[in-house]
Design a protein around this motif. Sequence first.
Motif, PDB file in Angstrom:
ATOM      1  N   GLY A 132       0.796  -1.228   0.000  1.00  0.00           N
ATOM      2  CA  GLY A 132       0.000   0.000   0.000  1.00  0.00           C
ATOM      3  C   GLY A 132       0.823   1.270   0.000  1.00  0.00           C
ATOM      4  N   ARG A 133       1.947   1.291  -0.737  1.00  0.00           N
ATOM      5  CA  ARG A 133       2.751   2.522  -0.836  1.00  0.00           C
ATOM      6  C   ARG A 133       3.464   2.553  -2.182  1.00  0.00           C
ATOM      7  NH1 ARG A 133       6.438   2.336   4.097  1.00  0.00           N
ATOM      8  NH2 ARG A 133       7.311   4.220   3.209  1.00  0.00           N
ATOM      9  N   GLU A 134       3.893   3.755  -2.541  1.00  0.00           N
ATOM     10  CA  GLU A 134       4.603   3.910  -3.819  1.00  0.00           C
ATOM     11  C   GLU A 134       6.089   3.630  -3.625  1.00  0.00           C
ATOM     12  OE1 GLU A 134       3.628   7.005  -6.830  1.00  0.00           O
ATOM     13  OE2 GLU A 134       2.728   7.947  -5.084  1.00  0.00           O
ATOM     14  N   PRO A 135       6.817   3.304  -4.716  1.00  0.00           N
ATOM     15  CA  PRO A 135       8.278   3.198  -4.577  1.00  0.00           C
ATOM     16  C   PRO A 135       8.871   4.549  -4.175  1.00  0.00           C
ATOM     17  CG  PRO A 135       7.530   2.249  -6.651  1.00  0.00           C
ATOM     18  CD  PRO A 135       6.361   2.960  -6.065  1.00  0.00           C
ATOM     19  N   GLU A 136      10.035   4.495  -3.515  1.00  0.00           N
ATOM     20  CA  GLU A 136      10.631   5.738  -2.992  1.00  0.00           C
ATOM     21  C   GLU A 136      11.204   6.612  -4.098  1.00  0.00           C
ATOM     22  OE1 GLU A 136      10.588   6.358   0.476  1.00  0.00           O
ATOM     23  OE2 GLU A 136       9.279   4.626   0.340  1.00  0.00           O
ATOM     24  N   GLY A 137      11.851   5.991  -5.077  1.00  0.00           N
ATOM     25  CA  GLY A 137      12.579   6.780  -6.096  1.00  0.00           C
ATOM     26  C   GLY A 137      11.696   7.177  -7.259  1.00  0.00           C
ATOM     27  N   ILE A 190      26.330  -2.659  -6.774  1.00  0.00           N
ATOM     28  CA  ILE A 190      24.986  -3.272  -6.814  1.00  0.00           C
ATOM     29  C   ILE A 190      24.429  -3.191  -8.237  1.00  0.00           C
ATOM     30  CG2 ILE A 190      22.598  -3.057  -5.979  1.00  0.00           C
ATOM     31  CD1 ILE A 190      23.741  -2.105  -3.293  1.00  0.00           C
ATOM     32  N   ALA A 191      24.588  -2.010  -8.882  1.00  0.00           N
ATOM     33  CA  ALA A 191      24.073  -1.831 -10.245  1.00  0.00           C
ATOM     34  C   ALA A 191      24.812  -2.743 -11.222  1.00  0.00           C
ATOM     35  CB  ALA A 191      24.221  -0.369 -10.662  1.00  0.00           C
ATOM     36  N   ASP A 192      26.135  -2.902 -11.033  1.00  0.00           N
ATOM     37  CA  ASP A 192      26.919  -3.764 -11.931  1.00  0.00           C
ATOM     38  C   ASP A 192      26.510  -5.226 -11.809  1.00  0.00           C
ATOM     39  OD1 ASP A 192      28.215  -1.548 -12.751  1.00  0.00           O
ATOM     40  OD2 ASP A 192      30.031  -1.841 -11.539  1.00  0.00           O
ATOM     41  N   ALA A 193      25.980  -5.596 -10.608  1.00  0.00           N
ATOM     42  CA  ALA A 193      25.540  -6.992 -10.419  1.00  0.00           C
ATOM     43  C   ALA A 193      24.230  -7.248 -11.165  1.00  0.00           C
ATOM     44  CB  ALA A 193      25.366  -7.284  -8.930  1.00  0.00           C
ATOM     45  N   GLY A 194      23.660  -6.196 -11.771  1.00  0.00           N
ATOM     46  CA  GLY A 194      22.436  -6.371 -12.570  1.00  0.00           C
ATOM     47  C   GLY A 194      21.154  -6.175 -11.787  1.00  0.00           C
ATOM     48  N   VAL A 195      21.270  -5.632 -10.572  1.00  0.00           N
ATOM     49  CA  VAL A 195      20.074  -5.454  -9.747  1.00  0.00           C
ATOM     50  C   VAL A 195      19.267  -4.253 -10.253  1.00  0.00           C
ATOM     51  CG1 VAL A 195      19.258  -4.863  -7.428  1.00  0.00           C
ATOM     52  CG2 VAL A 195      21.111  -6.493  -7.711  1.00  0.00           C
ATOM     53  N   LYS A 196      17.960  -4.488 -10.479  1.00  0.00           N
ATOM     54  CA  LYS A 196      17.099  -3.405 -10.968  1.00  0.00           C
ATOM     55  C   LYS A 196      16.114  -2.944  -9.887  1.00  0.00           C
ATOM     56  CE  LYS A 196      18.180  -3.034 -15.404  1.00  0.00           C
ATOM     57  NZ  LYS A 196      17.819  -4.132 -16.273  1.00  0.00           N
ATOM     58  N   VAL A 197      15.873  -3.806  -8.894  1.00  0.00           N
ATOM     59  CA  VAL A 197      14.899  -3.476  -7.845  1.00  0.00           C
ATOM     60  C   VAL A 197      15.524  -3.745  -6.490  1.00  0.00           C
ATOM     61  CG1 VAL A 197      12.659  -4.058  -6.830  1.00  0.00           C
ATOM     62  CG2 VAL A 197      12.914  -4.048  -9.302  1.00  0.00           C
ATOM     63  N   ILE A 198      15.424  -2.761  -5.574  1.00  0.00           N
ATOM     64  CA  ILE A 198      15.922  -2.966  -4.207  1.00  0.00           C
ATOM     65  C   ILE A 198      14.724  -2.881  -3.262  1.00  0.00           C
ATOM     66  CG2 ILE A 198      17.151  -1.806  -2.318  1.00  0.00           C
ATOM     67  CD1 ILE A 198      19.447  -1.311  -4.160  1.00  0.00           C
ATOM     68  N   ILE A 199      14.623  -3.850  -2.377  1.00  0.00           N
ATOM     69  CA  ILE A 199      13.580  -3.819  -1.351  1.00  0.00           C
ATOM     70  C   ILE A 199      14.283  -3.503  -0.030  1.00  0.00           C
ATOM     71  CG2 ILE A 199      11.726  -5.090  -0.222  1.00  0.00           C
ATOM     72  CD1 ILE A 199      11.273  -4.829  -3.220  1.00  0.00           C
ATOM     73  N   ALA A 200      13.910  -2.386   0.582  1.00  0.00           N
ATOM     74  CA  ALA A 200      14.578  -1.969   1.821  1.00  0.00           C
ATOM     75  C   ALA A 200      13.675  -2.289   3.009  1.00  0.00           C
ATOM     76  CB  ALA A 200      14.864  -0.475   1.774  1.00  0.00           C
ATOM     77  N   LEU A 235      11.788   0.067  -3.010  1.00  0.00           N
ATOM     78  CA  LEU A 235      10.517  -0.025  -2.302  1.00  0.00           C
ATOM     79  C   LEU A 235      10.792  -0.314  -0.836  1.00  0.00           C
ATOM     80  CD1 LEU A 235       7.384  -0.196  -2.464  1.00  0.00           C
ATOM     81  CD2 LEU A 235       7.652  -2.650  -2.725  1.00  0.00           C
ATOM     82  N   LYS A 236      10.150   0.475   0.022  1.00  0.00           N
ATOM     83  CA  LYS A 236      10.330   0.269   1.466  1.00  0.00           C
ATOM     84  C   LYS A 236       9.249  -0.697   1.955  1.00  0.00           C
ATOM     85  CE  LYS A 236      11.631   4.274   4.081  1.00  0.00           C
ATOM     86  NZ  LYS A 236      11.288   5.353   4.826  1.00  0.00           N
TER      87      LYS A 236
END
Length: 559
Positions: A224-229, A283-293, A313-314
């Motif tokens: 129930g929330r938007e992504p942070e970025g 992290i970006a070089d490892a190919g990560v496109k989505v981070i969940i915090a 996304l938090k």
Amino acid sequence: MSLKVPKAQNIQLFKEGYKHLSGLEDAVLRNIQAVAELSDLVRTSFGPNGRNKLVINHLGKLFVTSDAATIIREIEVVHPAAKLLVMASQAQEAEMGDATNTVMILAGEMLKKAEHLLIMGLHPSEIIKGYELASVKALSELDDLSTSSLPSPLTKSALATALKPAIASKQYGYEDQLADYVAEASLAVMPPNPKNFNVDNVRVVKILGGSLSGSKVVRGMVFGREPEGIVKNVKKAKVAVYTCGLDIAQTETKGTVLLKSAEEMLNFTRGEEQQLEKIFQEIADAGVKVIIAGSSVGELALHYLNRMNIAVLKVLSKFELRRLCRVANATPLARMGAPTPEEAGFVDVFETTEIGGDRVTVLRQAAPGDPEYSASDAEKTRTATIVLRGATQNRLDDLERAVDDGVNVIKALIKDPRLVPGAGATELELAKRVEVYGAGLKGLAQHAVKRWAQALEVIPRTLAENALGGSEGNEVVSRLWAKHEGPGGAVYGVDVEEETDGTLSATEREILDSLAAKQWAIKLATEAATSVLSVDSIIMSRPAGGPKIPQQSGNWDED
């Protein structure tokens, strides 16, 4: 001449403060009274017309519900015998997720019936023996009463039909809509082998506003929330899950830095920034496109993540985080840094949509029919979320409890697909058969068997009383007995809407209950009743803790 040895007066066996109650009057009848009181409390909440209870727990949280499992979880029962009943009901909740109220009412009624026998002078062990004989007979008869079972390739309509009675007892009038939502959500997450169905994969998200008709089933996990970025939508993305805060590391102790020139001052924070940029670049070089915090996201960290086009996304609930890790097949990391290929998860769709004016984020794996779907995706864990809408928080909580019950019924029916007539028909038929069996027994146990059979009548009686009132309820139960004596009468139950004479054919109206839930309810209720009956004395020690602080009246420092 025999010698009379004088007895020592008042031998002290226990420490001071102990309570010792024994004998029929003090222990057994008192226990029965306490259990009867607890079962009468939840009895009015039974069935589609059950009344709600307003419970305020020790933290001041308000519950308005007719769900027995929630009521007994939130009221703190202290009487030891009543606690046994609560435990039996909780065992039913854990095993089946439904029919918790049945256990409480049945056990309470069995003990009320036993009370008469005890007062007449029957020994508790005879009653226990009779109750156990009756329980075994009822369970063997129950297998013959199964009228239908769930079809093998599960269909939405068959599932919805089986769910309706369970949901109607919580949300009468809305059972058709809710059963459809639950059936749709459950089929969306059903693995190739239905036996592996996981209750956890059907989630509920409650959004205030609107009405139940505005609810819908969304494939995937909804937050129930938007992504942070600034990145809102990503397809086929690698996912990294962090439980630590994404921010500049703070020193554990206070540090003082002496800066001698303007250059040093400029370089002071640059070191930290470069360090953070390096981590996120990895992290970006490892190919990560989505981070969940799982914790906070710092402003500087967000700046770099936006630059590198990584969605953030938090998710603050650790339970949600755990579920998300299972869906994305990721490992939660407690350190900042690039995840190894084993630790990174994968999600097919990460998108932000609008539901009833609220922006929400959906994460999901591709399902059959999606353009991204391939045959290798069949084994992935899928989730479905039922987005519930309602005017108040209490209403939403109650709807969620009804959905939970529905999902648990599906889990129970996958284990054992047999269904028996509902609406109190099965209980009345069992009562009739056990009564006949009791009449043919020899010895004192027969009285207990007959009383056990009479206790089963409480289920249809309560359904009728809650729906139609006390006097009319009695009439309906008498009519039911008459119908059950005739041929094909085993399927007749209580008609809570009283369209004709207060009775109906449960199979024609498709009011069917899970056979396994009934089996467990009878087993657990009998066990709870016999364990209360087998107690002959209560020994209560003094509660731990020192003396209470004396309460001062008014302001103690006022002269």
